[in-house]
Design an enzyme around this catalytic site. Structure first.
Site, PDB file in Angstrom:
ATOM      1  CG  HIS A  96      25.096  33.955  -4.879  1.00 36.51           C
ATOM      2  ND1 HIS A  96      24.712  32.750  -5.405  1.00 36.51           N
ATOM      3  CD2 HIS A  96      24.003  34.742  -4.905  1.00 36.51           C
ATOM      4  CE1 HIS A  96      23.423  32.814  -5.723  1.00 36.51           C
ATOM      5  NE2 HIS A  96      22.967  34.012  -5.424  1.00 36.51           N
ATOM      6  CG  ASP A 156      23.447  43.798   3.037  1.00 36.92           C
ATOM      7  OD1 ASP A 156      23.479  43.901   4.275  1.00 36.92           O
ATOM      8  OD2 ASP A 156      23.969  44.623   2.265  1.00 36.92           O
ATOM      9  CD  GLU A 267      24.016  47.452   5.048  1.00 36.49           C
ATOM     10  OE1 GLU A 267      23.581  47.782   3.932  1.00 36.49           O
ATOM     11  OE2 GLU A 267      24.408  46.289   5.310  1.00 36.49           O
TER      12      GLU A 267
HETATM   13  P1  FAD Z   1      30.949  30.684  -3.531  1.00 40.11           P
HETATM   14  O1  FAD Z   1      30.775  31.727  -4.559  1.00 40.11           O
HETATM   15  O2  FAD Z   1      30.417  29.353  -3.838  1.00 40.11           O
HETATM   16  O3  FAD Z   1      32.501  30.563  -3.155  1.00 40.11           O
HETATM   17  C1  FAD Z   1      33.275  31.713  -2.881  1.00 40.11           C
HETATM   18  C2  FAD Z   1      34.726  31.312  -2.619  1.00 40.11           C
HETATM   19  O4  FAD Z   1      34.787  30.585  -1.402  1.00 40.11           O
HETATM   20  C3  FAD Z   1      35.316  30.405  -3.681  1.00 40.11           C
HETATM   21  O5  FAD Z   1      36.685  30.659  -3.804  1.00 40.11           O
HETATM   22  C4  FAD Z   1      35.083  29.028  -3.128  1.00 40.11           C
HETATM   23  O6  FAD Z   1      35.987  28.080  -3.630  1.00 40.11           O
HETATM   24  C5  FAD Z   1      35.264  29.269  -1.644  1.00 40.11           C
HETATM   25  N1  FAD Z   1      34.439  28.372  -0.837  1.00 40.11           N
HETATM   26  C6  FAD Z   1      33.130  28.087  -0.966  1.00 40.11           C
HETATM   27  N2  FAD Z   1      32.756  27.232  -0.015  1.00 40.11           N
HETATM   28  C7  FAD Z   1      33.838  26.981   0.732  1.00 40.11           C
HETATM   29  C8  FAD Z   1      34.094  26.162   1.861  1.00 40.11           C
HETATM   30  N3  FAD Z   1      33.142  25.423   2.418  1.00 40.11           N
HETATM   31  N4  FAD Z   1      35.347  26.138   2.369  1.00 40.11           N
HETATM   32  C9  FAD Z   1      36.331  26.883   1.822  1.00 40.11           C
HETATM   33  N5  FAD Z   1      36.154  27.657   0.743  1.00 40.11           N
HETATM   34  C10 FAD Z   1      34.916  27.711   0.209  1.00 40.11           C
HETATM   35  N6  FAD Z   1      29.054  39.567   1.073  1.00 40.11           N
HETATM   36  C11 FAD Z   1      29.016  40.177   2.258  1.00 40.11           C
HETATM   37  O7  FAD Z   1      29.974  40.113   3.017  1.00 40.11           O
HETATM   38  N7  FAD Z   1      27.924  40.878   2.655  1.00 40.11           N
HETATM   39  C12 FAD Z   1      26.796  40.942   1.900  1.00 40.11           C
HETATM   40  O8  FAD Z   1      25.822  41.574   2.289  1.00 40.11           O
HETATM   41  C13 FAD Z   1      26.797  40.266   0.649  1.00 40.11           C
HETATM   42  N8  FAD Z   1      25.696  40.258  -0.115  1.00 40.11           N
HETATM   43  C14 FAD Z   1      25.715  39.589  -1.299  1.00 40.11           C
HETATM   44  C15 FAD Z   1      24.550  39.554  -2.060  1.00 40.11           C
HETATM   45  C16 FAD Z   1      24.530  38.877  -3.267  1.00 40.11           C
HETATM   46  C17 FAD Z   1      23.247  38.868  -4.082  1.00 40.11           C
HETATM   47  C18 FAD Z   1      25.713  38.265  -3.730  1.00 40.11           C
HETATM   48  C19 FAD Z   1      25.727  37.614  -5.059  1.00 40.11           C
HETATM   49  C20 FAD Z   1      26.866  38.292  -2.983  1.00 40.11           C
HETATM   50  C21 FAD Z   1      26.890  38.943  -1.752  1.00 40.11           C
HETATM   51  N9  FAD Z   1      28.020  38.989  -0.951  1.00 40.11           N
HETATM   52  C22 FAD Z   1      27.980  39.612   0.262  1.00 40.11           C
HETATM   53  C23 FAD Z   1      29.292  38.362  -1.380  1.00 40.11           C
HETATM   54  C24 FAD Z   1      29.341  36.940  -0.860  1.00 40.11           C
HETATM   55  O9  FAD Z   1      29.523  36.926   0.533  1.00 40.11           O
HETATM   56  C25 FAD Z   1      30.518  36.169  -1.452  1.00 40.11           C
HETATM   57  O10 FAD Z   1      30.485  36.228  -2.844  1.00 40.11           O
HETATM   58  C26 FAD Z   1      30.475  34.717  -0.988  1.00 40.11           C
HETATM   59  O11 FAD Z   1      31.663  34.081  -1.351  1.00 40.11           O
HETATM   60  C27 FAD Z   1      29.310  33.999  -1.583  1.00 40.11           C
HETATM   61  O12 FAD Z   1      29.076  32.791  -0.904  1.00 40.11           O
HETATM   62  P2  FAD Z   1      28.861  31.464  -1.737  1.00 40.11           P
HETATM   63  O13 FAD Z   1      28.410  30.444  -0.788  1.00 40.11           O
HETATM   64  O14 FAD Z   1      28.003  31.718  -2.909  1.00 40.11           O
HETATM   65  O15 FAD Z   1      30.372  31.207  -2.150  1.00 40.11           O
END
Ligand code: FAD
Length: 510
Positions: A96, A156, A267
């Site tokens: 994400h 969120d 918020e």
């Molecule tokens: P990924 O997109 O898979 O990875 C993000 C980064 O972290 C990459 O660099 C990846 O290599 C690294 N990574 C992933 N897993 C690990 C691991 N296990 N160890 C080390 N590095 C790792 N953020 C907020 O703070 N608050 C919110 O309310 C919020 N709402 C969101 C709602 C939506 C619909 C979306 C799309 C995003 C939102 N976000 C929010 C942002 C979100 O927290 C970040 O984009 C987060 O990185 C997404 O988590 P993911 O598991 O999809 O990570």
């Protein structure tokens, strides 16, 4: 216009963006590693996409780990090849990310959700749960509720992984009280860029612990995390009230976050020039008076919506809410109140996701922009950005809420503005496919750039959240005085810059 036209044509998207035509360069020795899971170079196109749907870097292979040693032995193997190999490794949580941060061009993507590990609950004075780094927060919610417990600080949206949010910060309306998610972790297990598995906490390998929290995946892959818990409420009162005056709105928000005797979630939203207040992707809010809410007309004006929640205690909540509300100066006729279960409230964005998926509007381009703005400059920001740049808020929600810096541990890698109170402002836009109008990708990206340029020119002291930069100079400016520590940690824990290449902070040297 196809996806690649969008990648190459917009000035924001650099020429490093590749198409889906990466050539496999996985050394045979890597393919021969003994793994509990498996490495695959077939059907891996999904690993070149993310929620942003703008950047697409094709990896050479995807690792589906079944054990932590699958991750450590893969990284160790690449580390041992040293500078003779240009292979990089990206942990992919739920992807994400918005600008390719979880992608690895011709490298190895590790599918963290494959790493299934049982959750272990510890009750007692300081309850916690041990979870896999690839675990989704939604699963942690459901499992912990079975024990009457829940994490304290949320995002969120809960279809994000622990490793993904802890690599950033993890913020939502509880952060004013508990700090971000990175403040609510007791211990981590991390595989560094050298392939070593290290347990770290405040008292053990603290430098790695704080480095990894908010560290954008640069120093290690989180394979397990110990998350702090609290007793979970059953129900919540969910309230929205409106303001037409920005100063009154922010004064009330700041008043609410400054007291311990307050709501449990705070918020806010900006609404500009739109009818049907609830007609957006956070529409899972279900007001007491839906007719009044749906007929609401902002009449061309900019309005500010305060969103607050009180965790439900049948004995005293009603009286307490009345008392807390009586201190606020919102437009009296705009009190929308709803009562839902705690789980339903926390999972609110998913309800909207399902509706958008039905309409084919979830897997579109998401040119999001998240900013942290010092309190002293928020009025200037609002006057120009909400007052002049934005003509409406119809491409997606615009969130705005203050948090206290003192609740953020300044030892982590996460950088925040240099003031006790700062605002999180999130432009969560969706671009309509093929549109060349105001709701098209090009227009929204240009608008984001205009906002960022204004912040820079006016020297507002703004920091991006879930930051995205394309040059090391920009990263250096982002980290400011913390840059030297960040670079030192990189050379210590990932000296060949193998990890998280999609952040584009460091380039693997050959
Ligand atoms: P990924 O997109 O898979 O990875 C993000 C980064 O972290 C990459 O660099 C990846 O290599 C690294 N990574 C992933 N897993 C690990 C691991 N296990 N160890 C080390 N590095 C790792 N953020 C907020 O703070 N608050 C919110 O309310 C919020 N709402 C969101 C709602 C939506 C619909 C979306 C799309 C995003 C939102 N976000 C929010 C942002 C979100 O927290 C970040 O984009 C987060 O990185 C997404 O988590 P993911 O598991 O999809 O990570």
């Amino acid at each position: 216009m196809n996806r690649n036209d969008l990648c190459y044509n917009h000035p924001f998207v650099t020429s490093t963006v590749s198409s889906h035509s990466g050539s496999p360069n996985i050394p045979a020795s890597l393919e021969k590693l003994r793994l509990d899971g498996y490495l695959s170079s077939k059907n891996i196109a999904h690993a070149s996409n993310d929620f942003g749907n703008i950047y697409h870097h094709m990896p050479s292979a995807v690792l589906y780990p079944k054990s932590v040693s699958d991750i450590s032995s893969t990284i160790k193997h690449i580390f041992d090849m040293g500078s003779t190999s240009d292979l990089t490794v990206a942990a992919r949580g739920h992807a994400h990310s918005l600008q390719g941060q979880a992608q690895a061009h011709q490298g190895v993507v590790i599918n963290m959700e494959s790493l299934k590990q049982e959750m272990y609950f510890h009750k007692g004075e300081f309850p916690y749960v041990d979870v896999s780094g690839g675990e989704l927060w939604i699963n942690i919610l459901h499992e912990s509720l079975k024990h009457g417990l829940a994490p304290k600080s949320w995002t969120d949206y809960l279809y994000l992984t622990v490793g993904g949010t802890l690599s950033n910060a993890g913020v939502s309306g509880q952060a004013f009280r508990h700090g971000p998610q990175i403040n609510n972790v007791y211990r981590l297990e991390v595989v560094t860029g050298r392939g070593e598995l290290i347990t770290c906490s405040e008292s053990q390998n603290a430098d790695l612990f704080y480095g990894v929290l908010g560290g954008l995946g640069q120093f290690g892959i989180i394979t397990r995390a110990r998350i702090s818990l609290e007793p979970a409420p059953l129900m919540v009162k969910w309230i929205r009230v409106l303001y037409s005056d920005f100063s009154t709105f922010t004064k009330d928000q700041e008043h609410l976050i400054s007291s311990e005797d307050t709501f449990d979630y705070i918020e806010g939203l900006v609404i500009k020039n739109r009818t049907g207040l609830l007609n957006n992707w956070r529409s899972s809010f279900n007001p007491k008076d839906p007719v009044q809410a749906s007929q609401f007309n902002s009449d061309g004006k900019t309005l500010f919506c305060l969103e607050i929640v009180k965790y439900f205690d049948p004995e005293e909540t009603a009286k307490k809410i009345d008392r807390l509300l009586s201190d606020l100066s919102y437009i009296q006729s705009t009190l929308f109140l709803s009562e839902v279960s705690y789980a339903e409230f926390l999972d609110r964005v998913h309800t909207s996701e399902l509706k958008l998926r039905e309409k084919g509007l979830w897997d579109v381009h998401h040119p999001w922009l998240n900013l942290q703005i010092p309190k002293s400059r928020i009025h200037e920001f609002a006057e120009i950005v909400f007052g002049k740049f934005l003509t409406d808020s119809s491409t997606g929600p615009i969130l705005i809420y203050p948090v206290n810096k003192s609740k953020w541990n300044n030892k982590t890698s996460m950088v925040t503005p240099d003031e006790e109170i700062f605002y999180l402002v999130a432009f969560l836009s969706s671009a309509i496919p093929y549109s060349t109008g105001k709701d098209g990708l090009g227009h929204i990206l240009n608008q984001n750039k205009r906002i960022v340029d204004f912040c820079e020119t006016a020297l507002l002291g703004v920091k991006q959240y879930v930051p995205h930069y394309t040059t090391q100079e920009e990263w250096q400016t982002h980290f400011g005085p913390q840059w030297d520590v960040f670079v030192r940690r990189k050379s210590q824990y990932d000296p060949f810059a193998i990890l998280a290449p999609g952040q584009r902070i460091f380039q693997k040297a050959r």
